[in-house]
Motif scaffolding. Sequence first.
Motif, mmCIF file in Angstrom:
data_model
loop_
_atom_site.group_PDB
_atom_site.id
_atom_site.type_symbol
_atom_site.label_atom_id
_atom_site.label_comp_id
_atom_site.label_asym_id
_atom_site.label_seq_id
_atom_site.Cartn_x
_atom_site.Cartn_y
_atom_site.Cartn_z
ATOM 1 N N TYR A 132 51.475 36.627 33.991
ATOM 2 C CA TYR A 132 50.061 36.390 33.707
ATOM 3 C C TYR A 132 49.388 37.684 33.234
ATOM 4 N N GLU A 133 49.742 38.807 33.889
ATOM 5 C CA GLU A 133 49.160 40.083 33.475
ATOM 6 C C GLU A 133 49.592 40.454 32.063
ATOM 7 N N ASP A 134 50.859 40.237 31.742
ATOM 8 C CA ASP A 134 51.339 40.557 30.398
ATOM 9 C C ASP A 134 50.588 39.764 29.338
ATOM 10 N N GLU A 135 50.186 38.548 29.706
ATOM 11 C CA GLU A 135 49.527 37.694 28.721
ATOM 12 C C GLU A 135 48.030 37.952 28.609
ATOM 13 N N THR A 136 47.421 38.477 29.672
ATOM 14 C CA THR A 136 45.963 38.539 29.695
ATOM 15 C C THR A 136 45.374 39.943 29.659
ATOM 16 N N LEU A 137 46.070 40.933 30.260
ATOM 17 C CA LEU A 137 45.482 42.264 30.315
ATOM 18 C C LEU A 137 45.610 42.964 28.963
ATOM 19 N N PRO A 163 46.354 46.082 26.428
ATOM 20 C CA PRO A 163 47.479 47.026 26.487
ATOM 21 C C PRO A 163 47.199 48.255 27.336
ATOM 22 N N ARG A 164 45.971 48.825 27.308
ATOM 23 C CA ARG A 164 45.685 50.061 28.034
ATOM 24 C C ARG A 164 45.725 49.836 29.549
ATOM 25 N N SER A 165 45.480 48.593 29.995
ATOM 26 C CA SER A 165 45.430 48.316 31.431
ATOM 27 C C SER A 165 46.794 48.033 32.007
ATOM 28 N N ARG A 166 47.816 47.823 31.222
ATOM 29 C CA ARG A 166 49.137 47.473 31.735
ATOM 30 C C ARG A 166 49.841 48.703 32.304
#
Length: 361
Positions: free
Chosen positions: A351-356, A358-361
């Motif tokens: 879910y994080e990969d799809e929604t966050l 790029p800088r927040s990953r």
Amino acid sequence: MTTDELEKLLAAQPVALLHRLARGRVHRHFRLGKRRLVELLLRHSAENRAGLESDLHTLIQERVNRQSPSEPRLADHPRSAKPSRRHDHAPTQPGKTHARPPEPESSEPACTLASWLEGLGVPEPKPFVPDAWQEEALARLAETDVIVSVPTGSGKTYVAIEAARRAMDDNRTVIYTSPLKALSNTKFTEFSRLFGADKVGILTGDRRDNAQAPLLIMTTEILRNLLYDAAGGEIDVRLDTLGLVIMDESQYLADPERGVVWEETIIFCPSQARLLLLSASIGNPHDIADWLTSIRPTPCHLVKHAKRSVPLRAGYLHPNGKLVPLFRTAGIPYGHPGALHPEAKRLFAHYEDETLPPRSR
């Protein structure tokens, strides 16, 4: 001990210990949070610093003695605190703090969705048998005020209904209060079905039906106003025969805005009426019981337990519609929040990969 050392020692204690220390020192301490408690205790230390420190060390020692020998001792005092295991090989550097080490992965297999869902549904009908705490509350109510502090779903309403039934059988008036109009309306419908429409009335800011019924449902503010009128000489006939006041959701005593209404209602409640306070989330029921005992002509008995009749389960529903257990176990592993189900962790990452961004990953 310097003031700074005393402040650190107080801040290291659990809030329950601070409330015990605050008895007789801080007015209405049961309504305060930890930070405010520490602040007021420090202020009180200016009056009797030695007495406060002595009582504090006594309570700390009592708490240490109560701990099982097999349990790790808590670092109650900075001077006696032992370094944790993670510090054995990595001493703390001044100005730096250590992050909590990651919880080791469990070697046990995670529960399946089928086992997590097992047992959910409508249970088989069987004769109702009151729990021991329900019978205790009803028996005590014949002699004292009672506070019932048990988890949601345990059956507090049964105690309220049975207590109301017994009071009305003795020709006494019953008042049931709630903090919400919606809850009052719900109870009016429920109690009308149980006792009969002619025996139940409701008084709220929006509704007034059957106001002379022996069982009246109202918001706590309405009851407070009735008691104010009585104090001013406008005696309401319903208060003359009042035998029982049930205060649902009584944790509102701690509400910064509305708690005073509960306090004033309890203080002005006629002495011949029994008080029954119901709540699942009073943080300091012993203090409330002590306070009631100190201001009422009859003592207050506390009925309290923490075991849930219906255990909670935690699940995670991904936006793609997949449902998985949130933790490795079917129940909630209290004290081990990191024991997440591996599939739930995988879905979180997805879910994080799809929604966050790029800088927040």
